[in-house]
Design an enzyme around this catalytic site. Sequence first.
Site, PDB file in Angstrom:
ATOM      1  N   GLY A  50      23.983  -6.524  22.096  1.00  0.00           N
ATOM      2  CA  GLY A  50      23.571  -5.887  22.541  1.00  0.00           C
ATOM      3  C   GLY A  50      23.845  -3.929  23.010  1.00  0.00           C
ATOM      4  CG  ASP A  66      17.499  -4.604   7.402  1.00  0.00           C
ATOM      5  OD1 ASP A  66      17.551  -6.088   8.160  1.00  0.00           O
ATOM      6  OD2 ASP A  66      18.691  -3.603   7.289  1.00  0.00           O
ATOM      7  N   GLY A 126      14.652  -8.520  16.384  1.00  0.00           N
ATOM      8  CA  GLY A 126      14.208  -9.124  18.184  1.00  0.00           C
ATOM      9  C   GLY A 126      15.146  -8.276  19.485  1.00  0.00           C
ATOM     10  CG  ASP A 127      19.062  -6.941  18.515  1.00  0.00           C
ATOM     11  OD1 ASP A 127      19.366  -8.931  19.225  1.00  0.00           O
ATOM     12  OD2 ASP A 127      20.020  -6.688  17.729  1.00  0.00           O
ATOM     13  CE  LYS A 134      12.474   5.025  10.849  1.00  0.00           C
ATOM     14  NZ  LYS A 134      13.605   6.436  11.785  1.00  0.00           N
TER      15      LYS A 134
END
Length: 290
Positions: free
Chosen positions: A40, A232, A237-238, A271
């Site tokens: 979130g 990384d 997806g967020d 990053k």
Amino acid sequence: MAVYNLGSINADRVYRVPHLPAPGETLAAVEYFSGLGGKGANQSVAAARAGARVVHIGAVGGDGGWMVDLLAGEGIDTAHIWCSAEPSGHAIINVDDAGENAIVIFPGANRALVAEHVVAGLIDAVPGDWLMLQNETNCQAEAALVARKMGMNVAYSAAPFDAMAVQTMLPLIKLLILNEVEATQLAGALGTGVQNLPVPRTIITKGAAGAVWLEQGKAPVEVPAFSVRVMDTTGAGDTFAGYVVAGLAGGLQVTEVLRRAAAAAALMVQKKGTAEAIPLLDEVMAFLNQ
Ligand code: RIB
């Protein structure tokens, strides 16, 4: 239009490991760092950095003031982040040399919300505003019902995947966001392909293979992923979801929405870290103009 986000806020504890640990294996990390995360919070930061006005609805414990401060520092409205008697949520994140991850979350305060928090958080929303939801808090269905009654658009990321939760949400949402694994899991749980879901629009993200936008009655829209060196993938997806909803709330065309979201995710995976690694819109536009 504004973006409201009922979403988790986690302290991410990130361990860089030579490989993801096997069952029963003890492994020494080569690096450790911590920072703001939670699907979130990451989505709120992404939407804010993409230029949207964002109101975050959620909860932290008494130990979570620093995370609220970081969100407020992004220009996010944090007035509806409640302080719970539960400890803040946290995540143990292992990241291997290929940038792949394995995550364990402790939900803590994220799942201590009550419907009144959600109603209060949405009080200033107007028709056409967006509500983002994921599966790391409670009260998603309550929030979606309130939002629909108010004429808001509801976008739902089915992560972490929970077949029962997704089935509850399907009739309540305008946009479903899945990765490929979640799409396969959902198709298996429902016994039908995701193209047949009773949802007006679905986005399936496919990592290095890009993403596809499915809209009822229209041809699919594909966006390729940018080829970059991956450090990384945590939070990619967020980042994509936050940029998508910010773009839709800003009235952009679907192709531009997807192009920006793919570029944001491509910058982010180069990053380390989660929320702090999400690019600003200026960086995304510079990357696209290269
Ligand atoms: O999607 C990445 C996020 O999942 C991390 O920030 C972690 O907190 C978990 O919620």
